[in-house]
Design an enzyme around this catalytic site. Structure first.
Site, short mmCIF file in Angstrom:
data_model
loop_
_atom_site.label_atom_id
_atom_site.label_comp_id
_atom_site.label_asym_id
_atom_site.label_seq_id
_atom_site.Cartn_x
_atom_site.Cartn_y
_atom_site.Cartn_z
N CYS A 58 0.84 -1.20 0.00
CA CYS A 58 0.00 0.00 0.00
C CYS A 58 0.88 1.25 0.00
O CYS A 58 1.83 1.36 0.78
CB CYS A 58 -0.91 -0.01 1.22
N CYS A 62 0.70 4.72 6.87
CA CYS A 62 0.08 4.58 8.20
C CYS A 62 1.04 3.82 9.13
O CYS A 62 1.41 2.67 8.85
CB CYS A 62 -1.23 3.83 8.07
N CYS A 65 0.36 0.13 10.29
CA CYS A 65 -0.15 -0.88 9.36
C CYS A 65 0.90 -1.81 8.76
O CYS A 65 1.88 -1.37 8.16
CB CYS A 65 -0.93 -0.20 8.23
N CYS A 102 -16.83 -8.74 5.41
CA CYS A 102 -16.14 -7.47 5.11
C CYS A 102 -14.89 -7.71 4.28
O CYS A 102 -14.04 -8.51 4.66
CB CYS A 102 -15.71 -6.79 6.40
N CYS A 133 -19.69 -5.39 3.68
CA CYS A 133 -18.94 -4.18 4.05
C CYS A 133 -17.64 -4.23 3.26
O CYS A 133 -17.09 -5.31 3.07
CB CYS A 133 -18.65 -4.20 5.55
N CYS A 193 -19.23 2.68 8.65
CA CYS A 193 -18.49 1.99 9.71
C CYS A 193 -17.22 2.81 9.91
O CYS A 193 -16.37 2.86 9.01
CB CYS A 193 -18.15 0.56 9.27
N ARG A 265 -17.83 -1.76 17.99
CA ARG A 265 -17.15 -3.03 17.69
C ARG A 265 -15.82 -3.15 18.43
O ARG A 265 -14.95 -2.29 18.29
CB ARG A 265 -16.91 -3.12 16.18
N1 SAM Z 1 -6.66 0.74 3.12
C1 SAM Z 1 -7.93 0.97 3.66
C2 SAM Z 1 -7.93 2.12 4.65
O1 SAM Z 1 -6.93 2.34 5.31
O2 SAM Z 1 -8.95 2.77 4.79
C3 SAM Z 1 -8.56 -0.25 4.30
C4 SAM Z 1 -7.77 -1.25 5.08
S1 SAM Z 1 -7.10 -0.71 6.64
C5 SAM Z 1 -6.08 -2.11 7.05
C6 SAM Z 1 -8.46 -0.72 7.75
C7 SAM Z 1 -8.20 -0.31 9.19
O3 SAM Z 1 -7.51 -1.32 9.90
C8 SAM Z 1 -7.37 0.92 9.46
O4 SAM Z 1 -8.07 2.11 9.29
C9 SAM Z 1 -6.97 0.73 10.91
O5 SAM Z 1 -7.91 1.37 11.76
C10 SAM Z 1 -7.02 -0.78 11.10
N2 SAM Z 1 -5.69 -1.32 11.37
C11 SAM Z 1 -4.68 -1.50 10.49
N3 SAM Z 1 -3.58 -1.99 11.09
C12 SAM Z 1 -3.88 -2.11 12.40
C13 SAM Z 1 -3.13 -2.53 13.54
N4 SAM Z 1 -1.86 -2.92 13.45
N5 SAM Z 1 -3.75 -2.54 14.75
C14 SAM Z 1 -5.04 -2.15 14.84
N6 SAM Z 1 -5.79 -1.72 13.81
C15 SAM Z 1 -5.22 -1.69 12.60
FE1 SF4 Z 2 -2.82 1.27 3.36
FE2 SF4 Z 2 -2.77 0.08 5.72
FE3 SF4 Z 2 -3.00 2.71 5.58
FE4 SF4 Z 2 -5.07 1.14 4.78
S1 SF4 Z 2 -4.25 1.34 6.84
S2 SF4 Z 2 -4.24 2.95 3.75
S3 SF4 Z 2 -3.89 -0.60 3.95
S4 SF4 Z 2 -1.21 1.51 4.91
#
Ligand code: SAM
Ligand code: SF4
Ligand code: DTB
Length: 326
Positions: A58, A62, A65, A102, A133, A193, A265
């Site tokens: 990606c 973040c 992530c 989802c 979702c 959500c 949730r």
């Molecule tokens: N890329 C899209 C986005 O960011 O909107 C969708 C997938 S992203 C993995 C969805 C959510 O997963 C993120 O907004 C975050 O809140 C949660 N998430 C990701 N990594 C995480 C982690 N290590 N611990 C807890 N929540 C996490």
């Molecule tokens: Fe990409 Fe992860 Fe950020 Fe979603 S949360 S935008 S998958 S880096």
């Protein structure tokens, strides 16, 4: 039976919320549970299953992530998977008691071509009699409409933290980008959500501000996922301090009070939570979880552990009903 929704507010102030949060723990939980039992069956928890349909690489950065191309997390990357795999996973999820399926994709935003494929996946899952979702990153208004036309029920798009703390966690987009997508999702008449992550080094004030932003949206998100940070090796937050379970429960209670009709949730991070912490979270008003061994890429408690926990607590999984709010 739910009562008329006459106590919905979208004008909460920070000081009001802080005062609620700072009551004694027992008082806070009593208030949250009272609201919860007025609006929901307090022995039922809604269950959803996640599936990552496009994993890793990606472009966003973040800090939490595992799927960001900016971090080295040893993740097995995967291009957009085919529809047969989605259907198989959805059938399995339904037979395990999930009412919602989802789909998550590691995109900054979907291309129109990819969106068309996801629309086909949505139709397939809907056809099985499950709620759908998806979480695909930022959406343009016409893309949200396309998803709605395909029969999508919910769009997941988290604000993750307070506006003030946001730039410490993500630099490749800003808080307003998130709000803009949420607006496009609402305009398309999709259910929202939207929640965030606790335990990323933010303060209690940041958590309260995040909940205020959610509660003061023109309409409350029907579903509010509160994730405890899963500390993934290779991400900048891998060594973050543990979240205090009492703070987690208090934040859930505040979410329940500010957004009385939303499903709250208890999302990522349950593998690190004791049964007692999860029991307190349900008492505070959490009423949905993700089930299954993995979330998108990270661990989740798995079916047997959850069956055991629900049995101990006398909780049953919520069936799909027509007066379903979220
Ligand atoms: N890329 C899209 C986005 O960011 O909107 C969708 C997938 S992203 C993995 C969805 C959510 O997963 C993120 O907004 C975050 O809140 C949660 N998430 C990701 N990594 C995480 C982690 N290590 N611990 C807890 N929540 C996490
Ligand atoms: Fe990409 Fe992860 Fe950020 Fe979603 S949360 S935008 S998958 S880096
Ligand atoms: C949400 O708030 N939590 C879910 C769902 N929405 C998409 C995702 C949690 C992801 C945890 C990290 C992973 O599995 O990669």
């Amino acid at each position: 039976m739910k009562k008329t929704k006459d106590n919905i507010r979208s004008n909460w102030t920070f000081n009001e919320a802080l005062k609620i949060y700072n009551q004694s723990f027992n008082e806070l939980l009593y208030k949250a549970q009272s609201i919860h039992r007025n609006n929901f069956n307090n022995s039922k928890v809604q269950m959803s299953t996640l599936l990552s349909v496009k994993t890793g690489s990606c472009p966003e950065d973040c800090a939490y992530c595992p799927q960001s191309a900016h971090h080295n997390t040893n993740l097995e990357k995967e291009k957009l998977i085919n529809i047969t795999k989605v259907k198989e996973a959805a059938i399995k999820a339904k037979s395990s008691g999930s009412t919602r399926f989802c789909l998550g994709a590691a995109w900054r935003s979907p291309t129109d071509k990819d969106l068309d494929i996801v629309c086909e996946m949505i139709k397939e899952v809907s056809g099985l009699g499950m709620e759908t979702c998806v979480t695909l990153g930022m959406l343009k208004d016409y893309q949200a409409k396309k998803l709605a036309e395909a029969g999508l029920d919910f769009y997941n798009h988290n604000i993750d933290t307070s506006e003030e703390y946001y730039s410490k966690i993500i630099s490749t987009r800003n808080f307003d980008d998130r709000l803009n997508t949420l607006e496009n999702v609402r305009k398309a008449n999709l259910k929202v959500c939207c929640g965030g992550i606790l335990g990323m080094g933010e303060t209690v004030d940041d958590r309260i501000k995040m909940l205020i932003t959610l509660a003061n949206l023109p309409k409350h998100p029907e579903s509010v996922p509160l994730n405890q940070l899963i500390k993934i090796p290779g991400t900048p937050l891998e060594k973050e301090k543990d979240l205090d379970p009492i703070e987690l429960v208090k934040t859930i209670a505040l979410a329940r009070i500010l957004m009385p009709y939303s499903y709250v949730r208890l999302s990522a991070g349950r593998t690190e939570m004791s049964e007692s912490t999860q029991a307190l979270a349900f008492l505070a008003g959490a009423n949905s979880i993700f089930q299954g061994d993995i979330l998108l890429t990270a661990e989740n408690p798995g079916k047997m552990k959850d069956i055991k926990l629900f049995k101990k607590l006398g909780i049953v999984s919520e069936e799909l009903s027509l007066d379903h709010n979220a």
